[in-house]
Structures are given as structure tokens and as C-alpha cells.
Design a protein around this motif. Structure first.
Motif, PDB file in Angstrom:
ATOM      1  N   ALA A 131      -8.397   8.862  -5.299  1.00  0.00           N
ATOM      2  CA  ALA A 131      -6.942   8.659  -5.376  1.00  0.00           C
ATOM      3  C   ALA A 131      -6.199   9.789  -4.670  1.00  0.00           C
ATOM      4  CB  ALA A 131      -6.506   8.570  -6.832  1.00  0.00           C
ATOM      5  N   VAL A 132      -6.674  11.014  -4.834  1.00  0.00           N
ATOM      6  CA  VAL A 132      -6.069  12.166  -4.167  1.00  0.00           C
ATOM      7  C   VAL A 132      -6.153  12.001  -2.648  1.00  0.00           C
ATOM      8  CG1 VAL A 132      -6.365  14.626  -3.671  1.00  0.00           C
ATOM      9  CG2 VAL A 132      -6.394  13.834  -6.034  1.00  0.00           C
ATOM     10  N   GLU A 133      -7.306  11.546  -2.179  1.00  0.00           N
ATOM     11  CA  GLU A 133      -7.497  11.338  -0.739  1.00  0.00           C
ATOM     12  C   GLU A 133      -6.556  10.260  -0.207  1.00  0.00           C
ATOM     13  OE1 GLU A 133     -10.935   9.724   2.363  1.00  0.00           O
ATOM     14  OE2 GLU A 133     -11.486  10.307   0.318  1.00  0.00           O
ATOM     15  N   TYR A 134      -6.473   9.116  -0.903  1.00  0.00           N
ATOM     16  CA  TYR A 134      -5.603   8.028  -0.462  1.00  0.00           C
ATOM     17  C   TYR A 134      -4.131   8.433  -0.506  1.00  0.00           C
ATOM     18  CZ  TYR A 134      -9.587   4.806  -0.731  1.00  0.00           C
ATOM     19  OH  TYR A 134     -10.785   4.174  -0.536  1.00  0.00           O
ATOM     20  N   GLU A 135      -3.762   9.181  -1.532  1.00  0.00           N
ATOM     21  CA  GLU A 135      -2.379   9.638  -1.649  1.00  0.00           C
ATOM     22  C   GLU A 135      -2.032  10.601  -0.521  1.00  0.00           C
ATOM     23  OE1 GLU A 135       0.434  11.120  -5.289  1.00  0.00           O
ATOM     24  OE2 GLU A 135      -1.396  12.270  -4.937  1.00  0.00           O
ATOM     25  N   ALA A 136      -2.962  11.493  -0.207  1.00  0.00           N
ATOM     26  CA  ALA A 136      -2.741  12.454   0.881  1.00  0.00           C
ATOM     27  C   ALA A 136      -2.601  11.740   2.220  1.00  0.00           C
ATOM     28  CB  ALA A 136      -3.892  13.459   0.937  1.00  0.00           C
ATOM     29  N   TRP A 170       3.629   9.252   6.032  1.00  0.00           N
ATOM     30  CA  TRP A 170       5.077   9.367   5.875  1.00  0.00           C
ATOM     31  C   TRP A 170       5.630  10.499   6.740  1.00  0.00           C
ATOM     32  CZ3 TRP A 170       9.263   6.940   4.808  1.00  0.00           C
ATOM     33  CH2 TRP A 170      10.446   7.650   4.585  1.00  0.00           C
ATOM     34  N   SER A 171       4.895  11.599   6.794  1.00  0.00           N
ATOM     35  CA  SER A 171       5.323  12.720   7.638  1.00  0.00           C
ATOM     36  C   SER A 171       5.404  12.285   9.093  1.00  0.00           C
ATOM     37  CB  SER A 171       4.343  13.898   7.494  1.00  0.00           C
ATOM     38  OG  SER A 171       4.353  14.403   6.177  1.00  0.00           O
ATOM     39  N   ASN A 172       4.478  11.424   9.506  1.00  0.00           N
ATOM     40  CA  ASN A 172       4.500  10.912  10.876  1.00  0.00           C
ATOM     41  C   ASN A 172       5.716  10.030  11.118  1.00  0.00           C
ATOM     42  OD1 ASN A 172       2.104  12.236  11.455  1.00  0.00           O
ATOM     43  ND2 ASN A 172       0.828  10.470  10.965  1.00  0.00           N
ATOM     44  N   VAL A 173       6.095   9.259  10.108  1.00  0.00           N
ATOM     45  CA  VAL A 173       7.307   8.435  10.218  1.00  0.00           C
ATOM     46  C   VAL A 173       8.520   9.331  10.429  1.00  0.00           C
ATOM     47  CG1 VAL A 173       8.898   6.932   8.962  1.00  0.00           C
ATOM     48  CG2 VAL A 173       6.439   6.503   8.848  1.00  0.00           C
ATOM     49  N   GLU A 174       8.646  10.354   9.597  1.00  0.00           N
ATOM     50  CA  GLU A 174       9.782  11.266   9.718  1.00  0.00           C
ATOM     51  C   GLU A 174       9.773  11.995  11.057  1.00  0.00           C
ATOM     52  OE1 GLU A 174      11.550  12.593   5.543  1.00  0.00           O
ATOM     53  OE2 GLU A 174       9.727  13.690   6.071  1.00  0.00           O
ATOM     54  N   SER A 175       8.588  12.312  11.542  1.00  0.00           N
ATOM     55  CA  SER A 175       8.473  12.995  12.831  1.00  0.00           C
ATOM     56  C   SER A 175       8.995  12.126  13.963  1.00  0.00           C
ATOM     57  CB  SER A 175       7.006  13.367  13.091  1.00  0.00           C
ATOM     58  OG  SER A 175       6.857  13.976  14.361  1.00  0.00           O
ATOM     59  N   GLU A 176       8.691  10.833  13.913  1.00  0.00           N
ATOM     60  CA  GLU A 176       9.175   9.916  14.943  1.00  0.00           C
ATOM     61  C   GLU A 176      10.693   9.758  14.858  1.00  0.00           C
ATOM     62  OE1 GLU A 176       7.566   8.846  17.429  1.00  0.00           O
ATOM     63  OE2 GLU A 176       5.578   9.458  16.790  1.00  0.00           O
ATOM     64  N   ASP A 184       0.439   0.609   5.520  1.00  0.00           N
ATOM     65  CA  ASP A 184      -0.987   0.319   5.365  1.00  0.00           C
ATOM     66  C   ASP A 184      -1.655   1.340   4.446  1.00  0.00           C
ATOM     67  OD1 ASP A 184      -0.774  -1.847   7.046  1.00  0.00           O
ATOM     68  OD2 ASP A 184      -1.528  -0.797   8.827  1.00  0.00           O
ATOM     69  N   LYS A 185      -1.332   2.613   4.641  1.00  0.00           N
ATOM     70  CA  LYS A 185      -1.917   3.667   3.807  1.00  0.00           C
ATOM     71  C   LYS A 185      -1.443   3.558   2.363  1.00  0.00           C
ATOM     72  CE  LYS A 185      -4.186   5.694   7.130  1.00  0.00           C
ATOM     73  NZ  LYS A 185      -5.673   5.644   7.173  1.00  0.00           N
ATOM     74  N   VAL A 186      -0.170   3.248   2.185  1.00  0.00           N
ATOM     75  CA  VAL A 186       0.374   3.089   0.832  1.00  0.00           C
ATOM     76  C   VAL A 186      -0.284   1.895   0.151  1.00  0.00           C
ATOM     77  CG1 VAL A 186       2.440   2.488  -0.500  1.00  0.00           C
ATOM     78  CG2 VAL A 186       2.569   4.202   1.303  1.00  0.00           C
ATOM     79  N   ASN A 187      -0.516   0.852   0.899  1.00  0.00           N
ATOM     80  CA  ASN A 187      -1.142  -0.346   0.339  1.00  0.00           C
ATOM     81  C   ASN A 187      -2.542  -0.030  -0.194  1.00  0.00           C
ATOM     82  OD1 ASN A 187      -1.011  -3.280  -0.090  1.00  0.00           O
ATOM     83  ND2 ASN A 187      -2.689  -3.350   1.385  1.00  0.00           N
ATOM     84  N   ILE A 188      -3.305   0.739   0.564  1.00  0.00           N
ATOM     85  CA  ILE A 188      -4.645   1.138   0.125  1.00  0.00           C
ATOM     86  C   ILE A 188      -4.569   1.953  -1.167  1.00  0.00           C
ATOM     87  CG2 ILE A 188      -6.644   2.572   0.696  1.00  0.00           C
ATOM     88  CD1 ILE A 188      -6.163   1.823   3.637  1.00  0.00           C
TER      89      ILE A 188
END
Length: 202
Positions: free
Chosen positions: A29-34, A40-46, A153-157
Motif C-alpha cells: 500500500a505504501v508503494e502504491y500510494e507513493a 500527482w507531482s508530475n501533473v502539477e509539474s506539467e 491509473d496509479k490512484v486506481n491501482i
């Protein structure tokens, strides 16, 4: 072996099994959350890249379209609001996400209005710097769409893993909460159409 040891061993094995399950769940869970937080950081970066490009575009338009002060002001104000509206990856609540999306949609609307007004300035439409920024903005809009999809996709996982039974029980104990997906307002996920601003090539 004494009879009283048998139940003790069974209980011990069950406890060890539960411990192993809990540890495995927590680490995954820690890995998937990270991964979701990084996405999300990539979204904000774009979005930040888009904001920087819009800032450069404003500078170019200022020099050529001096009569579009009102429209420019709207873009500047919308850009300032969008830039200041950020969310920590650990606090992606529905309210914060809605506020973030509203600010970004406001900037997209103001930018579209500015680009339409540029139609009245042929010298600006043929400006090399303007055309370059136009291309970079179009590319960035596509990158934003891609980054948002990867985030979802990552949030879904992560969400599936932490909400399915019996993992949901441990998720509550360890404090893993459901993460919000990116949900664009109707039409807000469409990139700004700047194709009509290019001079016709013969």
C-alpha cells in the motif's frame, strides 16, 4: 509434546500469518500510494510548465497587442490564481481537487479568450516567438492530459488494493484513505485550440 502446547503453537502460527499479511499489505500500500503521489507531482509539474509558457506569451502579446489590456489582465489574474492553488499529494480531498481544477479551468478560459483576440493582430500571428510559444503550449496541453491519465491509473491501482476485502480492514487500521481521481469539468480537459492562429501556408 504436552497437549497444552498444541493450541499455543496453532495460535502462534495464526498470529505470525496475520503479521506477515499485515506487513505485506502495508508495504504494498505504501508503494502504491507513493506511486500515485509521484504521478500527482508530475501533473502539477506539467501545469507549472504551462503557467511559465503563458507568462512568456503574455510578455510577447504585451508588446504587440497594446489594446488588449483587459484580456491580458484577465489572463494574468487567472494565472496568478492557478499558480497559487496547489495541493499537497497527501491532501487530495474532493474539495481541494475541485478548487484546483476550477483555477486551472479559469486559466484555460482566459487564455482561449486572449488567443481569439490575437486574430486582430496579423503581425503578432507571424511573430516567431509567439508561434514557438503556441507550439510549446499545444505540446504541454497534451502532456497535461497524459500526466492526468497516468495519475488516475496509479490512484486506481492504489484504491482497488486498499478497498477490496479483506485489505480494507487493514487499510482502516493503518490509516490508508481513498485517493481522489482527477475529474475534469465538462470541456475543461480539452486543450486550447491554437491552430487557427497560424498564418496560412502556401
Amino acid at each position: 509434546m504436552k497437549k497444552w502446547l498444541i493450541p499455543l503453537i496453532i495460535v502462534g502460527l495464526i498470529a505470525f500469518g496475520i503479521y506477515q499479511w499485515a506487513v505485506g499489505f502495508n508495504n504494498t500500500a505504501v508503494e502504491y500510494e507513493a506511486n500515485a503521489k509521484t504521478a500527482w507531482s508530475n501533473v502539477e509539474s506539467e501545469y507549472q510548465r504551462r503557467s511559465d509558457l503563458i507568462g512568456n506569451l503574455i510578455d510577447v502579446v504585451k508588446g504587440a497587442a497594446e489594446y488588449e489590456r483587459t484580456t491580458l489582465t484577465e489572463v494574468i489574474e487567472a494565472r496568478a490564481k492557478a499558480t497559487s492553488t496547489t495541493i499537497d499529494a497527501s491532501n487530495l480531498t474532493p474539495e481541494n481537487m475541485a478548487q484546483f481544477q476550477q483555477a486551472q479551468a479559469g486559466l484555460s478560459g482566459a487564455l482561449s479568450k486572449l488567443l481569439v483576440s490575437v486574430e486582430r493582430y496579423p503581425e503578432l500571428k507571424s511573430n516567431e516567438n509567439f508561434l514557438k510559444l503556441q507550439d510549446e503550449l499545444a505540446s504541454t496541453e497534451n502532456s497535461i492530459r497524459t500526466a492526468r491519465k497516468r495519475f488516475n491509473d496509479k490512484v486506481n491501482i492504489y484504491d482497488i488494493y486498499t478497498t477490496k476485502f479483506p485489505n480494507k480492514i487493514l487499510a482502516g487500521w493503518f490509516g490508508f484513505k481513498e485517493m481522489q481521481r482527477f475529474k475534469a469539468d465538462p470541456g475543461a480537459d480539452k486543450k486550447v485550440d491554437t491552430s487557427g492562429l497560424r498564418p496560412d501556408k502556401k
